[in-house]
Design a protein around this motif. Structure first.
Motif, PDB file in Angstrom:
ATOM      1  N   LEU A 100      -1.151   0.017  17.049  1.00 15.51           N
ATOM      2  CA  LEU A 100      -2.372  -0.034  16.340  1.00 15.51           C
ATOM      3  C   LEU A 100      -3.507   0.935  15.900  1.00 15.51           C
ATOM      4  N   GLN A 101      -3.594   1.123  15.377  1.00 15.66           N
ATOM      5  CA  GLN A 101      -5.044   2.405  15.026  1.00 15.66           C
ATOM      6  C   GLN A 101      -5.800   1.449  14.504  1.00 15.66           C
ATOM      7  N   CYS A 102      -5.932   0.924  13.242  1.00 12.77           N
ATOM      8  CA  CYS A 102      -6.928   0.401  12.582  1.00 12.77           C
ATOM      9  C   CYS A 102      -7.101  -1.294  12.962  1.00 12.77           C
ATOM     10  N   GLY A 103      -5.413  -1.732  12.789  1.00 10.18           N
ATOM     11  CA  GLY A 103      -5.347  -3.507  13.120  1.00 10.18           C
ATOM     12  C   GLY A 103      -4.636  -4.313  12.127  1.00 10.18           C
ATOM     13  N   TYR A 104      -5.592  -3.316  10.631  1.00 10.34           N
ATOM     14  CA  TYR A 104      -4.924  -4.150   9.313  1.00 10.34           C
ATOM     15  C   TYR A 104      -3.407  -4.329   9.565  1.00 10.34           C
ATOM     16  N   CYS A 105      -2.904  -4.326   9.850  1.00  8.98           N
ATOM     17  CA  CYS A 105      -1.685  -4.628   9.878  1.00  8.98           C
ATOM     18  C   CYS A 105      -0.928  -5.613  10.870  1.00  8.98           C
ATOM     19  N   THR A 106      -2.056  -5.158  11.603  1.00  7.72           N
ATOM     20  CA  THR A 106      -1.425  -5.738  13.058  1.00  7.72           C
ATOM     21  C   THR A 106      -0.786  -7.052  13.031  1.00  7.72           C
ATOM     22  N   CYS A 137       1.953   0.121   7.577  1.00  2.00           N
ATOM     23  CA  CYS A 137       0.799   0.690   7.677  1.00  2.00           C
ATOM     24  C   CYS A 137       0.839   1.915   7.880  1.00  2.00           C
ATOM     25  N   ARG A 138      -0.585   1.706   7.059  1.00  2.60           N
ATOM     26  CA  ARG A 138      -1.114   2.987   7.018  1.00  2.60           C
ATOM     27  C   ARG A 138      -1.854   4.247   8.084  1.00  2.60           C
ATOM     28  N   CYS A 139      -1.774   3.965   9.118  1.00  2.00           N
ATOM     29  CA  CYS A 139      -2.313   4.510  10.012  1.00  2.00           C
ATOM     30  C   CYS A 139      -1.298   5.186  11.226  1.00  2.00           C
ATOM     31  N   THR A 140      -0.735   4.568  12.061  1.00  2.00           N
ATOM     32  CA  THR A 140      -0.011   4.539  13.127  1.00  2.00           C
ATOM     33  C   THR A 140       0.982   5.178  12.788  1.00  2.00           C
TER      34      THR A 140
HETATM   35  S1  FES Z   1      -2.954  -0.248  11.959  1.00  2.00           S
HETATM   36 FE1  FES Z   1      -4.446   0.378  10.237  1.00  2.00          FE
HETATM   37  S2  FES Z   1      -2.575  -0.145   8.764  1.00  2.00           S
HETATM   38 FE2  FES Z   1      -1.437  -0.423  10.163  1.00  2.00          FE
END
Ligand code: FES
Ligand code: FES
Length: 159
Positions: A100-106, A137-140
């Motif tokens: 995870l990065q921002c954690g929104y999808c987590t 997930c838009r980040c990881t």
């Molecule tokens: S960790 Fe940012 S959207 Fe998945």
């Protein structure tokens, strides 16, 4: 507008509230029960951020009406725990493998992965990808998320 009583067991606790028939389960969890770990990423059944376990199955809670869940047992991310300093193997896997990065999808990823490992304790990478295909997930990058789930598969204790 008439309201309907919804009674559910959430994370092992009986909860109830009166809601309109059109009220979504995700809003019931977040607004009525203040369980804000279940996220809303799209509200249109695309992203999977709102995934919870409904009677053991992973569902997108923005696609379920609260009244449809009446009488059900629900698990949200707040109800996930385990032997890794309080975290479950799936949660710890995401920490170990940088899933995870921002954690929104987590939270949604963790609920979908938890459901997968209950049903298929030793999935192939492809089976992990298929199980999580409704979770965006838009980040990881999905590679690390797949590795996180495989870490959990290797380290979890079957219940
Ligand atoms: S960790 Fe940012 S959207 Fe998945
Ligand atoms: S908020 Fe439910 S799928 Fe995106």
């Amino acid at each position: 507008m008439s309201k309907h009583e919804v009674r559910v067991e959430v994370n092992g606790r009986q909860r109830s509230a009166h809601v309109e028939a059109r009220y979504l389960l995700v809003h019931f969890l977040r607004e009525q029960l203040r369980l804000t770990g279940t996220h809303v990423g799209c509200d249109t059944s695309n992203c999977g951020a709102c995934t919870v376990l409904l009677d053991g199955d992973a569902v997108k809670s923005c696609t379920v009406l609260a009244v449809q869940a009446d009488g059900s047992s629900i698990q949200t991310i707040e109800g996930v725990e385990g032997p890794f300093d309080g975290f479950s193997a799936v949660q710890e896997g995401f920490r170990q493998e940088h899933g995870l990065q921002c954690g929104y999808c987590t939270p949604g990823m963790i609920m979908a992965a938890t459901c997968l490992l209950e049903q298929n304790p030793h999935p192939t990478d492809r089976e992990v990808r298929v199980a999580l295909e409704g979770n965006l997930c838009r980040c990881t990058g999905y590679e690390m998320i797949v590795r996180s789930v495989q870490w959990a598969a290797e380290h979890r204790e079957p219940e």
